[in-house]
Design a protein around this motif. Structure first.
Motif, PDB file in Angstrom:
ATOM      1  N   SER A  18     -12.669  85.509 -32.211  1.00 27.62           N
ATOM      2  CA  SER A  18     -12.240  86.032 -33.439  1.00 27.62           C
ATOM      3  C   SER A  18     -12.723  87.577 -33.751  1.00 27.62           C
ATOM      4  CB  SER A  18     -12.614  85.155 -34.667  1.00 27.62           C
ATOM      5  OG  SER A  18     -12.472  85.625 -35.811  1.00 27.62           O
ATOM      6  N   SER A  21     -10.668  90.017 -31.343  1.00 29.76           N
ATOM      7  CA  SER A  21      -9.438  90.085 -31.633  1.00 29.76           C
ATOM      8  C   SER A  21      -8.881  90.508 -32.888  1.00 29.76           C
ATOM      9  CB  SER A  21      -8.744  88.765 -31.345  1.00 29.76           C
ATOM     10  OG  SER A  21      -9.137  87.669 -32.127  1.00 29.76           O
ATOM     11  N   GLY A  22      -9.670  90.178 -33.985  1.00 28.03           N
ATOM     12  CA  GLY A  22      -9.405  90.380 -35.311  1.00 28.03           C
ATOM     13  C   GLY A  22      -8.535  89.306 -35.891  1.00 28.03           C
ATOM     14  N   VAL A  23      -8.423  88.060 -35.240  1.00 29.87           N
ATOM     15  CA  VAL A  23      -7.789  87.062 -35.631  1.00 29.87           C
ATOM     16  C   VAL A  23      -8.901  86.046 -36.119  1.00 29.87           C
ATOM     17  CG1 VAL A  23      -6.465  84.913 -35.006  1.00 29.87           C
ATOM     18  CG2 VAL A  23      -5.980  87.251 -33.799  1.00 29.87           C
ATOM     19  N   SER A  44       2.074  88.563 -34.365  1.00 32.29           N
ATOM     20  CA  SER A  44       1.177  89.793 -34.369  1.00 32.29           C
ATOM     21  C   SER A  44      -0.460  89.014 -34.036  1.00 32.29           C
ATOM     22  CB  SER A  44       0.990  90.281 -35.924  1.00 32.29           C
ATOM     23  OG  SER A  44       0.516  89.625 -36.704  1.00 32.29           O
ATOM     24  N   ASN A  45      -0.542  87.757 -34.581  1.00 29.93           N
ATOM     25  CA  ASN A  45      -1.960  87.063 -33.928  1.00 29.93           C
ATOM     26  C   ASN A  45      -1.822  86.706 -32.421  1.00 29.93           C
ATOM     27  OD1 ASN A  45      -3.127  87.477 -36.480  1.00 29.93           O
ATOM     28  ND2 ASN A  45      -2.384  85.333 -37.078  1.00 29.93           N
ATOM     29  N   LYS A  48      -2.662  90.092 -30.621  1.00 30.80           N
ATOM     30  CA  LYS A  48      -4.234  90.413 -30.685  1.00 30.80           C
ATOM     31  C   LYS A  48      -4.972  89.435 -29.873  1.00 30.80           C
ATOM     32  CE  LYS A  48      -3.872  91.682 -35.571  1.00 30.80           C
ATOM     33  NZ  LYS A  48      -4.336  91.322 -36.888  1.00 30.80           N
ATOM     34  N   LEU A  49      -4.956  88.441 -29.688  1.00 31.60           N
ATOM     35  CA  LEU A  49      -5.307  87.532 -28.763  1.00 31.60           C
ATOM     36  C   LEU A  49      -5.132  87.746 -27.501  1.00 31.60           C
ATOM     37  CD1 LEU A  49      -4.893  83.919 -30.703  1.00 31.60           C
ATOM     38  CD2 LEU A  49      -7.148  85.169 -30.675  1.00 31.60           C
ATOM     39  N   VAL A  51      -4.302  90.438 -26.269  1.00 34.75           N
ATOM     40  CA  VAL A  51      -4.952  91.961 -26.020  1.00 34.75           C
ATOM     41  C   VAL A  51      -6.433  91.670 -25.759  1.00 34.75           C
ATOM     42  CG1 VAL A  51      -5.722  94.065 -26.905  1.00 34.75           C
ATOM     43  CG2 VAL A  51      -3.227  93.331 -26.985  1.00 34.75           C
ATOM     44  N   ALA A  52      -7.038  90.873 -26.522  1.00 31.84           N
ATOM     45  CA  ALA A  52      -8.584  90.386 -26.529  1.00 31.84           C
ATOM     46  C   ALA A  52      -8.847  89.848 -25.111  1.00 31.84           C
ATOM     47  CB  ALA A  52      -8.959  89.565 -27.514  1.00 31.84           C
TER      48      ALA A  52
END
Length: 64
Positions: A18, A21-23, A44-45, A48-49, A51-52
């Motif tokens: 979390s 990723s910013g999720v 978008s989530n 982010k995941l 990429v993380a």
């Protein structure tokens, strides 16, 4: 592969993923419990995941 498999493979907790990723933790938990479609994760989530976790978004989408 599923999100949980990828996360565990990298020895990350949901909270760590979390933060990376910013999720939200809640969203990650829902995805792992119910799958992408039922969790209504949003593209978008997923980006982010992915990429993380350093994997293509397609790998996460394959699970659904």
């Amino acid at each position: 592969m599923t999100l949980k498999v990828e996360r565990v493979r990298r020895k990350l907790t949901q909270k760590e993923l979390s933060i990376l990723s910013g999720v939200s933790l809640t969203t990650i938990s829902r995805i792992e419990k119910f799958g992408l479609l039922k969790a209504n994760a949003g593209y978008s989530n997923l980006v982010k995941l992915a990429v993380a976790l350093d994997i293509p978004v397609e790998e996460l989408i394959k699970e659904s």
